[in-house]
Design an enzyme around this catalytic site. Structure first.
Site, short mmCIF file in Angstrom:
data_model
loop_
_atom_site.label_atom_id
_atom_site.label_comp_id
_atom_site.label_asym_id
_atom_site.label_seq_id
_atom_site.Cartn_x
_atom_site.Cartn_y
_atom_site.Cartn_z
N GLU A 68 -62.32 -51.75 47.72
CA GLU A 68 -63.15 -50.85 48.53
C GLU A 68 -62.45 -50.47 49.82
O GLU A 68 -61.67 -51.24 50.38
CB GLU A 68 -64.42 -51.59 48.96
CG GLU A 68 -65.22 -52.08 47.81
CD GLU A 68 -66.34 -52.97 48.28
OE1 GLU A 68 -67.11 -53.41 47.43
OE2 GLU A 68 -66.45 -53.24 49.49
N CYS A 122 -60.39 -62.22 46.50
CA CYS A 122 -59.76 -63.02 47.56
C CYS A 122 -59.73 -64.47 47.13
O CYS A 122 -60.75 -65.01 46.70
CB CYS A 122 -60.55 -62.89 48.87
SG CYS A 122 -59.83 -63.88 50.21
N CYS A 154 -61.72 -49.28 57.23
CA CYS A 154 -61.64 -50.69 56.86
C CYS A 154 -60.98 -50.74 55.49
O CYS A 154 -61.45 -50.16 54.53
CB CYS A 154 -63.06 -51.27 56.83
SG CYS A 154 -63.12 -52.98 56.31
N CYS A 179 -69.21 -64.77 51.62
CA CYS A 179 -68.54 -63.47 51.48
C CYS A 179 -68.63 -62.97 50.04
O CYS A 179 -68.33 -63.71 49.09
CB CYS A 179 -67.09 -63.62 51.91
SG CYS A 179 -66.08 -62.16 51.57
N CYS A 229 -67.70 -55.98 53.04
CA CYS A 229 -66.77 -55.61 51.98
C CYS A 229 -66.97 -56.49 50.76
O CYS A 229 -67.30 -57.65 50.87
CB CYS A 229 -65.36 -55.67 52.50
SG CYS A 229 -65.03 -54.17 53.41
N CYS A 232 -64.60 -67.87 50.87
CA CYS A 232 -65.62 -68.25 51.85
C CYS A 232 -67.01 -68.07 51.20
O CYS A 232 -67.25 -67.04 50.57
CB CYS A 232 -65.51 -67.38 53.10
SG CYS A 232 -63.87 -67.42 53.83
#
Ligand code: SAH
Ligand code: SF4
Length: 355
Positions: A94, A114, A107, A121, A338, A118
């Site tokens: 994105e 990822c 952004c 997220c 995101c 976390c």
């Protein structure tokens, strides 16, 4: 399956010039092509100052971009636009354009998914996909510049706060920053670029040696290891005090103030104790604290603090003598944090596959 043509921005200068020579064209044609791509050309055919035969040969050999937009969403009455791009190979990332009175900020994503994971997220919830190549990161910026240009705006700022941990994909991220700042390309000042990291210490140290004065943002979220180990799992490898020392080293070498991000999770990291610990950690450092009210993500145990809670915590942090602001939460209705548009489209695809 047909072989994909390379994206023109994936071809290095020497290789491109060699290709041009092989096709009977002069080296200066490279800068012309790059200039057109930077101005948002959607095909080689529109590059009017190139001979027609060269345009046709370019079209037979390359693509103008590798990114394919597959979904967009708007928020803030059109001031925020989020685009989901499919990459070669099928992963999606994105990019979010945010328009303000005096600036336009993109952004940007550096990885599909990822690996840090976390728990609050949306990006971290998906299995890790892959690193982006430098040209795939640059192409997101080129697309945003094109979108804004149509509106008479200019892309002025880029923040690496989209999907992915930039410092797990360090070389491509630095290469993309060099490209985005290149006067021959988008020519955005490095001072207007923010690279946000969950805290990969060796790469923070390496950044100090790049002579690339970008703003470093550290996703802190907790000032004590016990809590940060949970919220930002990479803390188990790179504990918070060492992280802040490394960030301090970058501040000294670059002369640039470090920005510390603090996503506010109600009842988790917004107490007086948290503010005291943050104060002890950052006092007397070249630092700025950015509070980000949590943007709710489904299937996480976290909740956003009430407006009062944000104000109270901000006052507590300010009372510690720190520089603190609350980030405006752009794009809530655009699946903003995101990873969220990706999540919605992935769910839709799943349900489409089921029915
Ligand atoms: N991986 C890098 C950069 C991308 S995340 C990093 O973590 O720094 C950019 C910022 O958005 C980080 O500070 C991250 O903690 C924050 N963030 C992630 N999910 C969020 C959410 N649901 N609400 C608010 N902020 C979030
Ligand atoms: Fe990765 Fe950043 Fe999300 Fe953590 S907050 S999972 S580091 S993208």
């Amino acid at each position: 399956m047909t072989e994909l043509k390379p994206a023109v921005l994936s071809v290095g200068r020497a290789d491109f010039e060699a290709w041009l020579a092989d096709h009977g064209a002069r080296a200066f044609r490279r800068a012309q092509v790059i200039g057109w791509v930077m101005r948002g050309a959607s095909s080689f055919d529109v590059m009017r100052d190139l001979p027609r035969s060269l345009r046709e040969q370019l079209d037979a050999a390359f693509r103008v971009t590798s990114l394919q937009p597959i979904a967009t969403s708007e928020a803030d009455r059109g001031l925020t636009t989020k685009t989901l791009f499919e990459l070669d190979g099928g992963h999606t990332v994105e990019a979010v354009v945010m328009r303000y009175a005096d600036r336009s900020t993109l952004c940007i994503s550096s990885q599909a998914g990822c690996p840090v994971g976390c728990p609050f997220c949306a990006t971290g919830k998906f299995p890790f996909g892959r690193n982006l190549a430098a040209h795939e990161i640059e192409e997101q910026a080129v697309d945003a510049a094109r979108l804004l240009d149509v509106e008479g705006r200019r892309l002025s700022h880029v923040v690496f706060m989209g999907m992915g941990e930039p410092f797990v994909n360090y070389r491509a991220v630095i290469d993309s920053v060099r490209r985005i700042t290149d006067p021959e390309r988008l020519a955005i000042s490095p001072r207007r670029i923010v690279v946000s990291t969950s805290g990969v210490i060796p790469r923070i140290e390496e950044l100090g040696g790049e002579k690339l004065p970008v703003t470093l943002a550290i996703s802190l979220h907790a000032a004590r290891d016990e809590l940060r180990d949970v919220l930002v799992p990479i803390n188990r490898k790179y504990p918070v005090h060492k992280l802040v020392e490394a960030a301090d080293g970058y501040a000294r070498r670059s002369g640039r103030r470090v920005s510390y991000e603090w996503v506010m999770l109600a009842g988790v990291n917004d107490s007086e104790r948290d503010a005291n610990e943050l104060g002890r950690l950052l006092r007397k450092r070249l630092a700025h604290v950015n509070l980000i009210p949590f943007n709710p993500v489904t299937d996480t145990p976290y909740a956003a603090p009430a407006r009062d809670g944000v104000r109270r915590f901000k006052e507590l942090v300010a009372a510690e003598g720190l520089n603190v602001t609350v980030r405006d939460t752009r794009g809530r209705d655009a699946d903003a944090a995101c990873g969220q548009l990706h999540e919605r489209v992935a769910r839709q695809r799943e349900s489409a596959a089921v029915t």
